[in-house]
Design a protein around this motif. Structure first.
Motif, PDB file in Angstrom:
ATOM      1  N   MET A   1      -0.505 -15.626 -72.501  1.00 33.08           N
ATOM      2  CA  MET A   1      -1.711 -16.790 -72.956  1.00 33.08           C
ATOM      3  C   MET A   1      -1.871 -17.918 -72.256  1.00 33.08           C
ATOM      4  O   MET A   1      -0.426 -17.837 -71.981  1.00 33.08           O
ATOM      5  CB  MET A   1      -1.398 -16.475 -74.416  1.00 33.08           C
ATOM      6  N   SER A   2      -2.956 -19.116 -72.203  1.00 32.58           N
ATOM      7  CA  SER A   2      -2.317 -20.043 -71.780  1.00 32.58           C
ATOM      8  C   SER A   2      -2.651 -20.902 -72.333  1.00 32.58           C
ATOM      9  O   SER A   2      -3.579 -20.851 -72.736  1.00 32.58           O
ATOM     10  CB  SER A   2      -3.441 -20.022 -70.044  1.00 32.58           C
ATOM     11  N   VAL A   3      -2.335 -21.961 -73.125  1.00 33.92           N
ATOM     12  CA  VAL A   3      -2.704 -23.201 -73.975  1.00 33.92           C
ATOM     13  C   VAL A   3      -3.422 -24.171 -73.585  1.00 33.92           C
ATOM     14  O   VAL A   3      -3.103 -24.404 -72.369  1.00 33.92           O
ATOM     15  CB  VAL A   3      -1.064 -23.597 -74.496  1.00 33.92           C
ATOM     16  N   ARG A   4      -4.246 -24.105 -74.393  1.00 34.27           N
ATOM     17  CA  ARG A   4      -5.853 -24.877 -73.616  1.00 34.27           C
ATOM     18  C   ARG A   4      -5.212 -26.297 -73.973  1.00 34.27           C
ATOM     19  O   ARG A   4      -3.785 -27.302 -74.482  1.00 34.27           O
ATOM     20  CB  ARG A   4      -6.234 -24.675 -74.713  1.00 34.27           C
ATOM     21  N   ARG A 189      -0.578 -20.800 -83.657  1.00 37.24           N
ATOM     22  CA  ARG A 189      -0.667 -20.407 -82.730  1.00 37.24           C
ATOM     23  C   ARG A 189      -1.942 -20.206 -82.820  1.00 37.24           C
ATOM     24  O   ARG A 189      -2.212 -18.998 -83.310  1.00 37.24           O
ATOM     25  CB  ARG A 189      -0.456 -20.162 -80.999  1.00 37.24           C
ATOM     26  N   THR A 194     -11.751 -18.097 -73.988  1.00 35.16           N
ATOM     27  CA  THR A 194     -11.846 -18.785 -72.791  1.00 35.16           C
ATOM     28  C   THR A 194     -12.986 -19.218 -72.321  1.00 35.16           C
ATOM     29  O   THR A 194     -13.104 -20.138 -71.681  1.00 35.16           O
ATOM     30  CB  THR A 194     -11.112 -18.016 -71.629  1.00 35.16           C
ATOM     31  N   ASP A 211       1.282 -30.002 -75.073  1.00 39.97           N
ATOM     32  CA  ASP A 211       0.222 -30.964 -73.599  1.00 39.97           C
ATOM     33  C   ASP A 211      -0.490 -32.064 -73.862  1.00 39.97           C
ATOM     34  O   ASP A 211      -1.519 -32.927 -72.821  1.00 39.97           O
ATOM     35  CB  ASP A 211      -0.657 -29.930 -73.347  1.00 39.97           C
ATOM     36  N   THR A 245      -9.692 -25.574 -70.141  1.00 36.43           N
ATOM     37  CA  THR A 245      -9.428 -24.519 -70.546  1.00 36.43           C
ATOM     38  C   THR A 245      -8.317 -23.900 -70.857  1.00 36.43           C
ATOM     39  O   THR A 245      -6.998 -24.976 -70.766  1.00 36.43           O
ATOM     40  CB  THR A 245     -10.016 -23.723 -69.595  1.00 36.43           C
ATOM     41  N   GLY A 246      -8.309 -21.719 -71.166  1.00 40.08           N
ATOM     42  CA  GLY A 246      -7.458 -21.173 -71.994  1.00 40.08           C
ATOM     43  C   GLY A 246      -7.687 -20.800 -73.074  1.00 40.08           C
ATOM     44  O   GLY A 246      -8.528 -20.779 -73.852  1.00 40.08           O
ATOM     45  N   ASP A 247      -6.760 -19.482 -73.218  1.00 43.71           N
ATOM     46  CA  ASP A 247      -6.720 -18.896 -74.452  1.00 43.71           C
ATOM     47  C   ASP A 247      -6.212 -18.945 -75.600  1.00 43.71           C
ATOM     48  O   ASP A 247      -6.757 -18.232 -76.836  1.00 43.71           O
ATOM     49  CB  ASP A 247      -6.815 -17.119 -73.845  1.00 43.71           C
ATOM     50  N   GLU A 248      -5.742 -19.966 -76.265  1.00 44.96           N
ATOM     51  CA  GLU A 248      -4.667 -20.274 -77.184  1.00 44.96           C
ATOM     52  C   GLU A 248      -5.050 -22.081 -77.632  1.00 44.96           C
ATOM     53  O   GLU A 248      -4.810 -22.972 -76.166  1.00 44.96           O
ATOM     54  CB  GLU A 248      -3.911 -19.165 -77.180  1.00 44.96           C
ATOM     55  N   THR A 250      -2.025 -25.190 -78.866  1.00 45.53           N
ATOM     56  CA  THR A 250      -1.434 -24.724 -80.098  1.00 45.53           C
ATOM     57  C   THR A 250      -1.068 -25.787 -80.842  1.00 45.53           C
ATOM     58  O   THR A 250      -0.760 -27.149 -80.430  1.00 45.53           O
ATOM     59  CB  THR A 250      -0.004 -24.262 -79.246  1.00 45.53           C
TER      60      THR A 250
END
Length: 305
Positions: A1-4, A189, A194, A211, A245-248, A250
């Motif tokens: 998973m990549s954090v937006r 999360r 995406t 972030d 961009t990303g798929d979650e 947090t």
């Protein structure tokens, strides 16, 4: 998973709209690609009836969808097709203006005079700009509410989330619209497809998204056991957060908990010609809409059926 990552944050700005309604605008009438497919987001929140009771008298819409979500008070609405109704606390109306409609919305406060709600505008692709208008009025009781083990609460207005599907469907932008409450100190999360554009709007409590370039925070003074202490509240009330961009996504809730809207949708990526509540693809189409208003042909015969 990549954090937006957090791409941009801003505070909603005081704005006068309608017949003199005082509200806060999180975005709108700027670069339409920044939040594509969404065009505008308003937070109409007031404790003084004189700041909102003049409402939003008759006005046109074409080429967009308007999404009204009421938290307290009521909104009486009506249109040129004869539709009438009242939205109460927790209710939502998703109106597809399509080829054109004349509309009015008149807010009323609760027993204490309080009025609070949101309105989001979503664009329509060129293929649906002139579709027949339609409404989806959804009472609060029909909106699924998920309570996680840690006390996190998610109201699913539109889209699929944690095994539940919101009652609003058939929307061009394939959006997700969630009302999320996270208890104090919890880190959560939330998945976001995406390919969607996504933003959050904080309207209660405090918190911080992972972030972020800096915390949403102000230093406040509070008394604890008779002692004055300084506490970083991370207050983010009326804060807009646009994600990369990303798929979650947090987020960590602050000491008072956190409530926010998480909205995402598939970008349309088409030219935008915009004049108030009329949004088309070309200047020629926009001028045609203005002429229709002037000569009485704005409401198409297909919409009257």
């Amino acid at each position: 998973m990549s954090v937006r990552p957090v791409a941009h944050t801003s505070a909603a700005r005081p704005t006068l709209e309608g017949a003199g309604v005082k509200l806060h605008r999180a975005f709108g009438f700027g670069d339409p690609s920044a939040f594509d497919p969404f065009l505008m987001f308003d937070d109409f929140r007031n404790d003084r009836p004189q700041d909102y009771e003049a409402g939003f008298p008759w006005h046109p819409h074409r080429g967009i969808e308007t999404i009204t979500y009421v938290l307290s008070g009521t909104v009486d609405h009506g249109d040129s097709l004869g539709n009438r109704g009242t939205l109460g606390a927790g209710d939502i109306q998703w109106m597809t203006a399509g080829s054109g409609i004349m509309h009015q919305e008149m807010p009323k406060g609760d027993a204490q005079g309080r009025m609070h709600g949101f309105q989001l505008w979503a664009n329509l692709p060129s293929s649906l700009k002139m579709t027949s208008p339609r409404y989806q009025d959804v009472p609060s009781a029909e909106i699924p509410e998920i309570v996680d083990d840690d006390g996190t609460v998610v109201r699913v207005i539109c889209g699929d989330f944690w095994g539940k599907r919101g009652p609003v469907d058939g929307i061009a932008a394939d959006p997700s619209y969630l009302d999320i409450s996270v208890p104090a100190g919890r880190t959560k999360r939330f998945p976001v497809d995406t390919y969607r554009q996504a933003f959050a709007y904080i309207f209660e409590g405090s918190g911080n998204f992972r972030d972020a370039s800096q915390p949403f925070g102000v230093l406040v003074e509070k008394e604890v056991d008779g002692q004055e202490v300084h506490i970083r509240d991370d207050s983010g009330d009326r804060t807009l957060v646009r994600f990369g961009t990303g798929d979650e996504v947090t987020v960590t809730a602050g000491p008072m908990g956190l409530r926010f809207l998480l909205v995402s949708g598939a970008p349309i990526r088409e030219p935008v010609a915009w004049h108030g509540p009329i949004v088309m693809n070309t200047r020629q189409e926009l001028m045609e809409a203005v002429r229709d208003l002037q000569n009485g042909t704005f409401i198409r015969e297909s919409a009257r059926l």
